[in-house]
Design a protein around this motif. Structure first.
Motif, short mmCIF file in Angstrom:
data_model
loop_
_atom_site.label_atom_id
_atom_site.label_comp_id
_atom_site.label_asym_id
_atom_site.label_seq_id
_atom_site.Cartn_x
_atom_site.Cartn_y
_atom_site.Cartn_z
N ASP A 125 0.85 -1.18 0.00
CA ASP A 125 0.00 0.00 0.00
C ASP A 125 0.89 1.24 0.00
O ASP A 125 2.12 1.15 -0.08
CB ASP A 125 -0.96 -0.01 1.19
CG ASP A 125 -0.25 0.05 2.54
OD1 ASP A 125 0.94 0.44 2.58
OD2 ASP A 125 -0.88 -0.31 3.55
N GLN A 126 0.28 2.41 0.11
CA GLN A 126 1.03 3.66 0.02
C GLN A 126 2.03 3.85 1.16
O GLN A 126 2.97 4.65 1.08
CB GLN A 126 0.07 4.85 -0.01
CG GLN A 126 -0.84 4.93 1.21
CD GLN A 126 -1.80 6.09 1.14
OE1 GLN A 126 -1.48 7.14 0.57
NE2 GLN A 126 -2.99 5.93 1.70
N TYR A 127 1.82 3.09 2.24
CA TYR A 127 2.72 3.18 3.39
C TYR A 127 3.74 2.04 3.41
O TYR A 127 4.40 1.82 4.41
CB TYR A 127 1.90 3.17 4.68
CG TYR A 127 0.85 4.25 4.73
CD1 TYR A 127 1.19 5.58 4.90
CD2 TYR A 127 -0.51 3.91 4.58
CE1 TYR A 127 0.22 6.57 4.93
CE2 TYR A 127 -1.49 4.90 4.62
CZ TYR A 127 -1.11 6.23 4.79
OH TYR A 127 -2.08 7.20 4.81
N LYS A 128 3.85 1.31 2.31
CA LYS A 128 4.78 0.19 2.16
C LYS A 128 4.41 -1.00 3.04
O LYS A 128 5.25 -1.87 3.30
CB LYS A 128 6.21 0.63 2.47
CG LYS A 128 6.81 1.60 1.46
CD LYS A 128 7.19 0.86 0.17
CE LYS A 128 7.94 1.79 -0.77
NZ LYS A 128 8.40 1.10 -2.00
N ASN A 129 3.18 -1.07 3.49
CA ASN A 129 2.71 -2.25 4.21
C ASN A 129 2.47 -3.37 3.21
O ASN A 129 1.98 -3.15 2.10
CB ASN A 129 1.43 -1.95 4.98
CG ASN A 129 1.64 -0.91 6.07
OD1 ASN A 129 2.60 -0.99 6.83
ND2 ASN A 129 0.75 0.08 6.13
N GLN A 130 2.81 -4.60 3.61
CA GLN A 130 2.72 -5.74 2.70
C GLN A 130 1.46 -6.56 2.93
O GLN A 130 0.99 -6.69 4.05
CB GLN A 130 3.93 -6.67 2.88
CG GLN A 130 5.26 -6.05 2.53
CD GLN A 130 6.39 -7.05 2.66
OE1 GLN A 130 6.17 -8.25 2.75
NE2 GLN A 130 7.63 -6.58 2.62
N LYS A 131 0.94 -7.08 1.82
CA LYS A 131 -0.16 -8.02 1.88
C LYS A 131 0.04 -9.06 0.79
O LYS A 131 0.16 -8.73 -0.39
CB LYS A 131 -1.52 -7.32 1.71
CG LYS A 131 -2.70 -8.27 1.88
CD LYS A 131 -4.02 -7.54 1.76
CE LYS A 131 -5.19 -8.51 1.94
NZ LYS A 131 -6.50 -7.82 1.80
N LYS A 132 0.09 -10.32 1.17
CA LYS A 132 0.35 -11.39 0.21
C LYS A 132 -0.92 -11.88 -0.45
O LYS A 132 -1.94 -12.09 0.20
CB LYS A 132 1.06 -12.56 0.90
CG LYS A 132 2.48 -12.28 1.33
CD LYS A 132 3.12 -13.54 1.87
CE LYS A 132 4.54 -13.29 2.34
NZ LYS A 132 5.18 -14.51 2.89
N GLU A 133 -0.82 -12.06 -1.76
CA GLU A 133 -1.90 -12.68 -2.54
C GLU A 133 -1.38 -14.05 -2.99
O GLU A 133 -0.53 -14.15 -3.88
CB GLU A 133 -2.24 -11.81 -3.74
CG GLU A 133 -3.32 -12.38 -4.64
CD GLU A 133 -3.54 -11.54 -5.88
OE1 GLU A 133 -4.20 -12.05 -6.82
OE2 GLU A 133 -3.07 -10.39 -5.93
N ILE A 134 -1.88 -15.13 -2.38
CA ILE A 134 -1.38 -16.47 -2.65
C ILE A 134 -1.95 -17.00 -3.97
O ILE A 134 -3.16 -17.04 -4.16
CB ILE A 134 -1.73 -17.43 -1.50
CG1 ILE A 134 -1.00 -16.99 -0.22
CG2 ILE A 134 -1.33 -18.86 -1.86
CD1 ILE A 134 -1.33 -17.85 0.98
#
Length: 417
Positions: A125-134
């Motif tokens: 996201d814009q804050y460099k937070n990660q979210k994985k899409e498996i």
């Protein structure tokens, strides 16, 4: 581009080990050594130091194992030699098509089967937070299976464990699996591994036959290495006047000689000195021949954006030339290629002009295990800054990863005998 490599129970490494090429952008020094991307900012090069037999080459073997598994090539996969635990694991984060991906697998070396595998897209996201899409996950140890296709989900448990999913599943009718296969194979195809103690001339020989930009760049590389030669070229067989069939004229280095397509063919790769054309393989020094062999790999990496992994880059090569090769990758004109290499030459340990602290790594071995860590793990509180004399700190053993030879004992033993 390689972002990070995490591995566990692999070769000499018995515990989870993390090799990261993420740039710490809190430090603005030598910004040209960093490739900027929408995801993580990545280092253009990394050097690994350590005493002999400490584990530097084992790190290269881990990278080779990753390359071979994805490319479906036969490679050596070994769990730690000193434990009874058979599962060898790798987790790799890389950038492909301006997106960041993660691929993980675990291989049981006793049963010769893959017991875990997962491929994911890492979104930021814009804050460099990660979210994985498996995209898919096969976990035979915990009986956990999932993918982006419901029909495939039902068949994941039934598919064989002797290979990874992209090589055993039919990806033609599944867009996401076809994309995963392309992403993974494209990434692996850009990994090129070279052992300077066993480097063939074949690639340079092949490229020198063509009168194209690559051939001109290789010649430029060899000539600019300041080897005191007029030219470097591929010539007709009748231009070579040496009786190469005699035993005395054969090259001393088996590691550089060519078995295929043939010794005679390799002699057509020639150096020109003061207007005289001589076969490089018979006339030139070991270092010059290694430079000629390495030239095609360096030029290709910079042109095509490859990940060039070199074991013992400084072997038989003058320290200023080794430094120049590293500088080519760190230069701001390079915006896509990476160089990962092992070395013993401490003159490269330069945080003032050549490397950022996170680009220098050490492999240290003691009675408890093998450890891989970056110079950046030492802070100003430890007395290590960019302006510090890093070479002196290393020589004094403050940074670890240095041998403590006691050859006097051998001398005393020989004298007593």
């Amino acid at each position: 581009m390689l972002v990070s490599l995490k591995f566990n129970n692999a070769f000499i490494f018995s515990t989870e080990t993390n090799f990261s090429l993420k740039a710490d952008m809190r430090n603005k020094r030598l910004a040209s050594n960093v490739i900027e991307s929408p995801a993580d900012n990545v280092l253009k090069s990394a050097c690994i130091y350590g005493s002999n037999n400490s584990g530097k080459t084992c790190l290269v073997k881990v990278i080779r194992a990753l390359w071979g598994i994805i490319q479906n090539k036969p490679v050596q996969i070994m769990s730690n030699w000193f434990t009874n635990f058979p599962i060898f694991s790798i987790s790799c984060v890389f950038i492909e098509n301006q997106k960041e991906w993660e691929y993980e697998f675990s291989f049981d070396t006793q049963k010769n089967e893959f017991v875990y595998e997962c491929f994911s897209l890492i979104n930021f996201d814009q804050y460099k937070n990660q979210k994985k899409e498996i995209y898919f996950e096969r976990d035979f140890l915990n009986q956990k299976f999932s993918s982006k296709d419901e029909l495939l989900n039902q068949n994941l448990t039934l598919m064989g464990r002797n290979n990874i999913l992209i090589h055993i599943a039919d990806a033609s009718s599944l867009d996401f699996l076809r994309e995963a296969k392309q992403i993974l194979t494209n990434f692996a195809s850009r990994i090129v591994i070279v052992d300077m103690n066993n480097i063939p001339l074949n690639q340079t020989l092949s490229m020198m036959k063509n009168h194209d930009a690559l051939q001109k760049d290789i010649v430029s590389f060899v000539k600019n290495a300041d080897l005191d030669l007029d030219d470097f070229k591929y010539v007709d067989a009748d231009k070579i006047k040496v009786n190469y069939l005699t035993e005395e004229n054969k090259p001393a280095e088996d590691v550089i000689s060519i078995k295929e397509p043939g010794f005679e063919e390799s002699l057509r790769l020639a150096s020109v000195y003061r207007g005289v054309t001589v076969p490089s393989l018979l006339f030139d020094s070991t270092g010059t021949k290694k430079i000629a062999a390495l030239a095609s790999y360096v030029v290709s990496a910079l042109k095509k954006g490859l990940i060039l992994v070199v074991d013992e880059l400084d072997s038989s090569i003058h320290f200023k030339l080794t430094r120049s090769i590293v500088s080519m990758f760190n230069n701001e004109l390079n915006d896509k290629a990476q160089l990962i290499f092992t070395a013993h030459d401490v003159s490269l340990m330069d945080c003032k002009k050549l490397f950022r602290k996170e680009q220098i790594w050490f492999v240290h071995k003691d009675d408890d295990g093998v450890y891989l860590y970056p110079l950046s793990s030492f802070t100003a509180e430890d007395g290590v800054r960019e302006t510090t004399d890093i070479i002196e700190k290393y020589k004094r053993g403050i940074l670890g990863a240095i041998p403590e030879p006691d050859m006097l004992k051998t001398l005393l033993q020989v004298k007593n005998e």
